[in-house]
Structure formats: C-alpha cells, structure tokens
Scaffold this active site. Structure first.
Site, PDB file in Angstrom:
ATOM      1  N   ASP A   6     -17.953 -13.012 -28.293  1.00 10.08           N
ATOM      2  CA  ASP A   6     -17.089 -13.333 -29.437  1.00 10.08           C
ATOM      3  C   ASP A   6     -17.071 -12.087 -30.328  1.00 10.08           C
ATOM      4  O   ASP A   6     -17.798 -11.119 -30.071  1.00 10.08           O
ATOM      5  CB  ASP A   6     -17.658 -14.548 -30.202  1.00 10.08           C
ATOM      6  N   SER A   7     -16.287 -12.157 -31.398  1.00 10.63           N
ATOM      7  CA  SER A   7     -16.255 -11.038 -32.345  1.00 10.63           C
ATOM      8  C   SER A   7     -17.498 -11.021 -33.237  1.00 10.63           C
ATOM      9  O   SER A   7     -17.783 -10.020 -33.874  1.00 10.63           O
ATOM     10  CB  SER A   7     -15.012 -11.161 -33.226  1.00 10.63           C
ATOM     11  N   CYS A  69     -14.227 -17.179 -27.890  1.00 11.94           N
ATOM     12  CA  CYS A  69     -13.424 -16.721 -29.023  1.00 11.94           C
ATOM     13  C   CYS A  69     -12.000 -17.232 -28.808  1.00 11.94           C
ATOM     14  O   CYS A  69     -11.394 -16.961 -27.761  1.00 11.94           O
ATOM     15  CB  CYS A  69     -13.447 -15.193 -29.050  1.00 11.94           C
ATOM     16  N   GLU A 147     -19.169 -15.583 -41.221  1.00 18.40           N
ATOM     17  CA  GLU A 147     -20.033 -14.409 -40.978  1.00 18.40           C
ATOM     18  C   GLU A 147     -20.974 -14.180 -42.162  1.00 18.40           C
ATOM     19  O   GLU A 147     -22.071 -13.678 -42.004  1.00 18.40           O
ATOM     20  CB  GLU A 147     -19.195 -13.139 -40.762  1.00 18.40           C
ATOM     21  N   CYS A 179     -10.882 -21.945 -33.470  1.00 15.33           N
ATOM     22  CA  CYS A 179     -11.656 -20.716 -33.656  1.00 15.33           C
ATOM     23  C   CYS A 179     -13.111 -21.130 -33.590  1.00 15.33           C
ATOM     24  O   CYS A 179     -13.516 -22.127 -34.215  1.00 15.33           O
ATOM     25  CB  CYS A 179     -11.341 -20.098 -35.015  1.00 15.33           C
ATOM     26  N   HIS A 181     -15.692 -19.976 -34.852  1.00 14.54           N
ATOM     27  CA  HIS A 181     -16.464 -19.919 -36.099  1.00 14.54           C
ATOM     28  C   HIS A 181     -16.397 -21.255 -36.859  1.00 14.54           C
ATOM     29  O   HIS A 181     -17.261 -21.550 -37.673  1.00 14.54           O
ATOM     30  CB  HIS A 181     -15.918 -18.827 -37.032  1.00 14.54           C
TER      31      HIS A 181
HETATM   32  N1  DGL Z   1     -14.434 -16.659 -33.311  1.00 14.10           N
HETATM   33  C1  DGL Z   1     -13.196 -16.054 -33.079  1.00 14.10           C
HETATM   34  C2  DGL Z   1     -12.102 -17.027 -32.738  1.00 14.10           C
HETATM   35  O1  DGL Z   1     -12.392 -18.007 -32.158  1.00 14.10           O
HETATM   36  C3  DGL Z   1     -12.813 -14.850 -33.862  1.00 14.10           C
HETATM   37  C4  DGL Z   1     -12.613 -14.894 -35.328  1.00 14.10           C
HETATM   38  C5  DGL Z   1     -12.276 -13.508 -35.807  1.00 14.10           C
HETATM   39  O2  DGL Z   1     -12.913 -12.545 -35.371  1.00 14.10           O
HETATM   40  O3  DGL Z   1     -11.347 -13.386 -36.620  1.00 14.10           O
HETATM   41  O4  DGL Z   1     -10.961 -16.874 -32.979  1.00 14.10           O
END
Ligand code: DGL
Length: 253
Positions: A6-7, A69, A147, A179, A181
């Site tokens: 993931d990011s 992600c 984050e 997402c 997150h």
């Molecule tokens: N967790 C990621 C997603 O599902 C990335 C969020 C991001 O880096 O902006 O989209």
C-alpha cells in the site's frame, strides 16, 4: 509467502485480516511512504509505482501479491496483472464476489479521488448487479488523517460528517470502504450512518478469497516483515496501535 503493499498504513487493515484468517502464512508488507499519498496521483504514476512495488516483493520471493490499496487496484491492476508469473490480487474482485448474490438496491462507495475518478467500483458492481444504484464519494483527506493517527478525534468526526452527509439523502444498504485506510475510521463512520448501513471492510473479503485460494496451509509460526520506502512518518505508532503489537520496520534501500 504473501506480499502486500500500500502507500502507507492503510494496507495494514488488509494485513490484519489476512494474518488473522491465514495464521500460518509468511507475509512481507511494503508501505510506499516515500510516495504517499497515492490518491491524488495520475494513473500513469500509479501504474509505475505499482510495478515497482510488485517487483520489490517478487525479489523477496513472494508467491503472490495483494494490492492492499484501492487507488492502485482501481487504476493499475488491469495494466499489470498479466505481466508477472505470480497472481496479483486487488481489493475489488474479492469484494464483488461477496456482493454478487445479494439482493441490493443501493450501495455507497467512498475512496480516494483517483479511485472515484476511475469509476472502477461502479463498473465492476454493475457488471454483476446491473440494477444497483451506486453512489460514489471521494474523501481525499481521510488517508492523510489516518497516516497521522487522527482516526477518532473531533477533527475526524467533523470530516466524516462532512464527507458522508450525501448519504443521509439516500437509502444505501452498504458502504464500501474503497480505500484501505478507511477501516481505521469504522467506529465514526458507523456512528454517522447508523446501524442500518453495513460497512464493508474489503480486507475481510480479500482474506476470505485467499483462504479459498490457498487451501493447504502448512502449520508453522509465521514470519512477518515490514518494509517502508521512507521512515519519516507516524507509521510505527499507527501500526502498533492497529495490530496491537510492536512491529519492527526495515527501510527499503
Ligand atoms: N490506501 C490507499 C487506497 O486504498 C491509498 C491512499 C492514498 O495513498 O492516498 O486507496
């Protein structure tokens, strides 16, 4: 061995589900914190970063890669999945498999700007459930807040209320957290929308999908490794909190 990327910390919500449901699988996690956020980047950049992350994990000898992600799944999975010898799994297909046999009228999707722009969720949902109404909403600030560990404070509460206001004028039965997150905000999201809306954490569907795919699991104590491309982040604090254990981080050099 499973590779996950993931990011940043978001993919850990998927890691958590996979490690709980497949407790004998070794896992390597990669958080591309140097390039965070992915959500506002172009498709070309996301494809490039996705390839780089997959290749890093392949070099670590993983047997399959989970793109934990939504942004990379929605914009890069189609482009990259046939380029490698190992399976590449995103968060959309396992979730659609869960939804496809249900009787649904209306579903909400919240995700990053890039994911919503790609319209990938709506396209895939409509292939299986053409009659369903899909209401999309980009929530660009949430990944940044996650984050920072701001997932249950006043700012998170107001931000969620502002973004989700649109769903008060609809009758959605389910809300897909598009997402990875966003499961970190589950409590606030559920409070905002009420118990009648089912919140979908895609990591749970990915874990179920992998469990079906990897039927024979050798019983052994699993090894977990966590890599980041940059250490300047709150990753460790948020990760330890989410996983309820102290993890050790290695820097990708
Ligand atoms: N967790 C990621 C997603 O599902 C990335 C969020 C991001 O880096 O902006 O989209």
């Amino acid at each position: 061995m499973i590779g996950i990327f993931d990011s940043g910390v978001g993919g850990l919500t998927v890691f958590k589900e996979i490690s709980t449901n497949l407790p004998h699988e070794d896992i390597i996690y990669l958080g591309d914190t140097k390039q965070f956020p992915y959500g506002n980047k172009s498709k070309e950049t996301i494809v490039e970063l996705t390839q780089k992350n997959i290749e890093f994990l392949i070099n670590k000898n993983v047997d399959l890669v989970v793109i934990a992600c939504g942004t990379a799944t929605s914009q890069a999975l189609e482009e990259v999945k046939n380029k490698y010898q190992i399976p590449i799994i995103g968060i959309i297909e396992p979730t659609i498999l869960e939804l496809q046999n249900q009787t649904l009228q209306s579903i909400g999707v919240i995700a990053t700007t890039g994911t919503i722009r790609s319209n990938a969720w709506e396209k895939e949902i409509k292939k299986k459930l053409p009659q369903v109404q899909v209401i999309n909403k980009a929530c660009p600030l949430l990944a940044q807040m996650a984050e920072e560990g701001w997932t249950n404070n006043q700012i998170a509460k107001y931000t969620i209320a502002e973004y989700l206001n649109i769903f008060h004028h609809t009758n959605i039965q389910k809300l897909i957290l598009g997402c990875t997150h966003y499961p970190l905000f589950t409590e606030l999201i559920q409070k905002e929308l009420g118990e009648q809306v089912e919140i979908i954490n895609t990591g749970k569907n990915v874990a179920k999908y992998l469990k079906n795919m990897l039927k024979k699991q050798e019983k052994h104590q699993p090894q977990y490794e966590f890599y980041l491309t940059d250490l300047e982040s709150e990753f460790l604090r948020v990760a330890n909190n989410l996983l309820q254990q102290e993890i050790e981080i290695k820097l990708v050099t």
